[in-house]
Motif scaffolding. Sequence first.
Motif, PDB file in Angstrom:
ATOM      1  N   ARG A 183       0.819  -1.209   0.000  1.00 44.97           N
ATOM      2  CA  ARG A 183       0.000   0.000   0.000  1.00 44.97           C
ATOM      3  C   ARG A 183       0.855   1.262   0.000  1.00 44.97           C
ATOM      4  NH1 ARG A 183      -5.005  -1.327   2.482  1.00 44.97           N
ATOM      5  NH2 ARG A 183      -5.519   0.832   2.786  1.00 44.97           N
ATOM      6  N   LYS A 184       2.139   1.145   0.287  1.00 48.29           N
ATOM      7  CA  LYS A 184       3.023   2.305   0.206  1.00 48.29           C
ATOM      8  C   LYS A 184       3.175   2.748  -1.242  1.00 48.29           C
ATOM      9  CE  LYS A 184       5.760   1.131   4.277  1.00 48.29           C
ATOM     10  NZ  LYS A 184       7.063   0.663   4.756  1.00 48.29           N
ATOM     11  N   LYS A 185       3.003   1.806  -2.180  1.00 48.57           N
ATOM     12  CA  LYS A 185       3.185   2.091  -3.600  1.00 48.57           C
ATOM     13  C   LYS A 185       1.867   2.349  -4.328  1.00 48.57           C
ATOM     14  CE  LYS A 185       6.915  -1.192  -3.325  1.00 48.57           C
ATOM     15  NZ  LYS A 185       7.095  -2.620  -3.355  1.00 48.57           N
ATOM     16  N   GLY A 186       0.744   1.962  -3.727  1.00 50.22           N
ATOM     17  CA  GLY A 186      -0.546   2.126  -4.390  1.00 50.22           C
ATOM     18  C   GLY A 186      -1.690   1.955  -3.412  1.00 50.22           C
ATOM     19  N   LYS A 187      -2.913   1.939  -3.936  1.00 50.39           N
ATOM     20  CA  LYS A 187      -4.091   1.849  -3.080  1.00 50.39           C
ATOM     21  C   LYS A 187      -4.519   0.411  -2.818  1.00 50.39           C
ATOM     22  CE  LYS A 187      -5.885   6.292  -4.510  1.00 50.39           C
ATOM     23  NZ  LYS A 187      -6.970   7.022  -5.133  1.00 50.39           N
ATOM     24  N   LYS A 188      -3.975  -0.532  -3.523  1.00 49.59           N
ATOM     25  CA  LYS A 188      -4.364  -1.935  -3.392  1.00 49.59           C
ATOM     26  C   LYS A 188      -3.157  -2.757  -2.966  1.00 49.59           C
ATOM     27  CE  LYS A 188      -8.605  -1.741  -5.264  1.00 49.59           C
ATOM     28  NZ  LYS A 188      -9.502  -2.424  -6.092  1.00 49.59           N
ATOM     29  N   PRO A 189      -3.337  -3.889  -2.383  1.00 55.79           N
ATOM     30  CA  PRO A 189      -4.570  -4.587  -2.059  1.00 55.79           C
ATOM     31  C   PRO A 189      -5.285  -3.986  -0.857  1.00 55.79           C
ATOM     32  CG  PRO A 189      -2.666  -5.932  -1.446  1.00 55.79           C
ATOM     33  CD  PRO A 189      -2.146  -4.699  -2.089  1.00 55.79           C
ATOM     34  N   LEU A 190      -6.612  -4.135  -0.878  1.00 60.10           N
ATOM     35  CA  LEU A 190      -7.448  -3.681   0.233  1.00 60.10           C
ATOM     36  C   LEU A 190      -7.814  -4.880   1.090  1.00 60.10           C
ATOM     37  CD1 LEU A 190      -9.967  -1.312  -1.580  1.00 60.10           C
ATOM     38  CD2 LEU A 190      -8.101  -0.643  -0.071  1.00 60.10           C
ATOM     39  N   LEU A 191      -7.784  -4.712   2.387  1.00 66.72           N
ATOM     40  CA  LEU A 191      -8.180  -5.777   3.292  1.00 66.72           C
ATOM     41  C   LEU A 191      -9.698  -5.813   3.368  1.00 66.72           C
ATOM     42  CD1 LEU A 191      -7.453  -7.926   5.458  1.00 66.72           C
ATOM     43  CD2 LEU A 191      -7.600  -6.070   7.127  1.00 66.72           C
ATOM     44  N   LYS A 192     -10.272  -6.954   3.007  1.00 67.13           N
ATOM     45  CA  LYS A 192     -11.719  -7.131   3.132  1.00 67.13           C
ATOM     46  C   LYS A 192     -12.057  -7.657   4.515  1.00 67.13           C
ATOM     47  CE  LYS A 192     -13.013  -8.161  -1.616  1.00 67.13           C
ATOM     48  NZ  LYS A 192     -13.764  -9.138  -2.416  1.00 67.13           N
ATOM     49  N   GLY A 193     -11.281  -8.628   4.958  1.00 66.96           N
ATOM     50  CA  GLY A 193     -11.547  -9.218   6.259  1.00 66.96           C
ATOM     51  C   GLY A 193     -10.473 -10.230   6.610  1.00 66.96           C
ATOM     52  N   ALA A 194     -10.481 -10.651   7.869  1.00 66.35           N
ATOM     53  CA  ALA A 194      -9.493 -11.627   8.326  1.00 66.35           C
ATOM     54  C   ALA A 194     -10.108 -12.521   9.396  1.00 66.35           C
ATOM     55  CB  ALA A 194      -8.257 -10.925   8.877  1.00 66.35           C
ATOM     56  N   PHE A 195      -9.620 -13.738   9.445  1.00 67.38           N
ATOM     57  CA  PHE A 195      -9.984 -14.715  10.462  1.00 67.38           C
ATOM     58  C   PHE A 195      -8.688 -15.117  11.135  1.00 67.38           C
ATOM     59  CE2 PHE A 195     -10.123 -19.213  11.634  1.00 67.38           C
ATOM     60  CZ  PHE A 195     -11.250 -19.267  12.425  1.00 67.38           C
ATOM     61  N   ILE A 196      -8.555 -14.782  12.416  1.00 65.86           N
ATOM     62  CA  ILE A 196      -7.334 -15.095  13.150  1.00 65.86           C
ATOM     63  C   ILE A 196      -7.715 -15.776  14.451  1.00 65.86           C
ATOM     64  CG2 ILE A 196      -5.255 -14.172  14.242  1.00 65.86           C
ATOM     65  CD1 ILE A 196      -5.449 -11.863  12.205  1.00 65.86           C
ATOM     66  N   THR A 197      -7.410 -17.049  14.523  1.00 69.57           N
ATOM     67  CA  THR A 197      -7.689 -17.861  15.705  1.00 69.57           C
ATOM     68  C   THR A 197      -9.090 -17.583  16.254  1.00 69.57           C
ATOM     69  OG1 THR A 197      -5.356 -17.520  16.192  1.00 69.57           O
ATOM     70  CG2 THR A 197      -6.605 -18.772  17.787  1.00 69.57           C
ATOM     71  N   GLU A 198     -10.073 -17.773  15.424  1.00 68.90           N
ATOM     72  CA  GLU A 198     -11.491 -17.629  15.750  1.00 68.90           C
ATOM     73  C   GLU A 198     -11.969 -16.189  15.937  1.00 68.90           C
ATOM     74  OE1 GLU A 198     -12.652 -20.307  18.878  1.00 68.90           O
ATOM     75  OE2 GLU A 198     -11.680 -22.006  17.894  1.00 68.90           O
ATOM     76  N   ASP A 199     -11.101 -15.202  15.769  1.00 67.54           N
ATOM     77  CA  ASP A 199     -11.511 -13.798  15.809  1.00 67.54           C
ATOM     78  C   ASP A 199     -11.734 -13.314  14.377  1.00 67.54           C
ATOM     79  OD1 ASP A 199     -11.375 -13.509  18.592  1.00 67.54           O
ATOM     80  OD2 ASP A 199      -9.242 -13.072  18.515  1.00 67.54           O
ATOM     81  N   ILE A 200     -12.775 -12.538  14.186  1.00 62.56           N
ATOM     82  CA  ILE A 200     -13.131 -12.032  12.862  1.00 62.56           C
ATOM     83  C   ILE A 200     -12.867 -10.532  12.819  1.00 62.56           C
ATOM     84  CG2 ILE A 200     -14.973 -11.838  11.142  1.00 62.56           C
ATOM     85  CD1 ILE A 200     -14.378 -14.745  11.869  1.00 62.56           C
ATOM     86  N   TYR A 201     -12.186 -10.088  11.777  1.00 59.93           N
ATOM     87  CA  TYR A 201     -11.928  -8.671  11.543  1.00 59.93           C
ATOM     88  C   TYR A 201     -12.494  -8.337  10.171  1.00 59.93           C
ATOM     89  CZ  TYR A 201      -8.573  -9.429  15.285  1.00 59.93           C
ATOM     90  OH  TYR A 201      -7.991  -9.772  16.474  1.00 59.93           O
ATOM     91  N   ILE A 202     -13.372  -7.355  10.104  1.00 62.09           N
ATOM     92  CA  ILE A 202     -13.975  -6.979   8.826  1.00 62.09           C
ATOM     93  C   ILE A 202     -13.669  -5.523   8.542  1.00 62.09           C
ATOM     94  CG2 ILE A 202     -16.148  -6.668   7.585  1.00 62.09           C
ATOM     95  CD1 ILE A 202     -17.189  -9.138   9.008  1.00 62.09           C
ATOM     96  N   GLY A 203     -13.114  -5.274   7.367  1.00 62.39           N
ATOM     97  CA  GLY A 203     -12.850  -3.916   6.936  1.00 62.39           C
ATOM     98  C   GLY A 203     -11.382  -3.558   6.907  1.00 62.39           C
ATOM     99  N   ASP A 204     -11.047  -2.666   5.987  1.00 59.93           N
ATOM    100  CA  ASP A 204      -9.669  -2.231   5.784  1.00 59.93           C
ATOM    101  C   ASP A 204      -9.132  -1.415   6.958  1.00 59.93           C
ATOM    102  OD1 ASP A 204      -7.482  -2.245   3.781  1.00 59.93           O
ATOM    103  OD2 ASP A 204      -7.734  -0.068   3.884  1.00 59.93           O
ATOM    104  N   GLU A 205     -10.030  -0.836   7.757  1.00 60.04           N
ATOM    105  CA  GLU A 205      -9.590  -0.020   8.895  1.00 60.04           C
ATOM    106  C   GLU A 205      -8.875  -0.855   9.963  1.00 60.04           C
ATOM    107  OE1 GLU A 205     -13.813  -1.321   9.561  1.00 60.04           O
ATOM    108  OE2 GLU A 205     -12.794  -0.313   7.920  1.00 60.04           O
ATOM    109  N   ASN A 206      -8.979  -2.165   9.902  1.00 67.44           N
ATOM    110  CA  ASN A 206      -8.308  -3.051  10.865  1.00 67.44           C
ATOM    111  C   ASN A 206      -6.866  -3.381  10.479  1.00 67.44           C
ATOM    112  OD1 ASN A 206     -10.441  -3.620  12.810  1.00 67.44           O
ATOM    113  ND2 ASN A 206     -11.484  -4.561  11.073  1.00 67.44           N
ATOM    114  N   LEU A 207      -6.417  -2.929   9.333  1.00 67.71           N
ATOM    115  CA  LEU A 207      -5.100  -3.313   8.824  1.00 67.71           C
ATOM    116  C   LEU A 207      -3.967  -2.951   9.786  1.00 67.71           C
ATOM    117  CD1 LEU A 207      -3.597  -4.620   6.466  1.00 67.71           C
ATOM    118  CD2 LEU A 207      -3.399  -2.366   5.448  1.00 67.71           C
ATOM    119  N   ASP A 208      -3.969  -1.736  10.309  1.00 68.77           N
ATOM    120  CA  ASP A 208      -2.892  -1.322  11.224  1.00 68.77           C
ATOM    121  C   ASP A 208      -2.876  -2.179  12.492  1.00 68.77           C
ATOM    122  OD1 ASP A 208      -1.927   0.646   9.532  1.00 68.77           O
ATOM    123  OD2 ASP A 208      -3.248   2.186  10.373  1.00 68.77           O
TER     124      ASP A 208
END
Length: 165
Positions: A99-124
């Motif tokens: 993302r330092k070089k462009g706008k993509k890839p965008l994070l849609k969501g993540a599953f980490i050890t049964e925790d769900i993260y939805i949205g690009d705002e969770n990337l940091d």
Amino acid sequence: MTREEKSIAIEDLTAKLAGVNVIYLADTSGLDAATTSSLRRACFKANIKLEVVKNTLLAKAMEASDLNFGDLASVLKGNTSMMIAETANGPAKIIKEFRKKGKKPLLKGAFITEDIYIGDENLDNLAAIKSRAEVIGEIIGLLQSPAQRVIAALQNQEGKEEVAE
């Protein structure tokens, strides 16, 4: 794609999801061939499996899985790339780097050890998650710290006694 091919693809995806603790879903649409190739290489070096998946097939595989993916299937719209990793922060760090070089890839969501993260705002937050090795290193450092202070104080005390004599 015939029904039989779809059924086989769903079974394959369900098998890939079984026993996995870290899954990221990202939007990689619009990346040129060179950037996509670079992303694949970075994932390979970090031991992350990157695969473009069909949304409907992945949604059905999530339903068939023993794991609880919660609302993660709700992000399956448009182009979706699935990143499977062993370390929780690995894919997030790669996405941030690209993302330092462009706008993509965008994070849609993540599953980490049964925790769900939805949205690009969770990337940091996801990139800041410490790996198991980092946590173990910190614990060892904390355990060693008091012992090192005692040794340093003893050595300092011995040095003062020698000077006094």
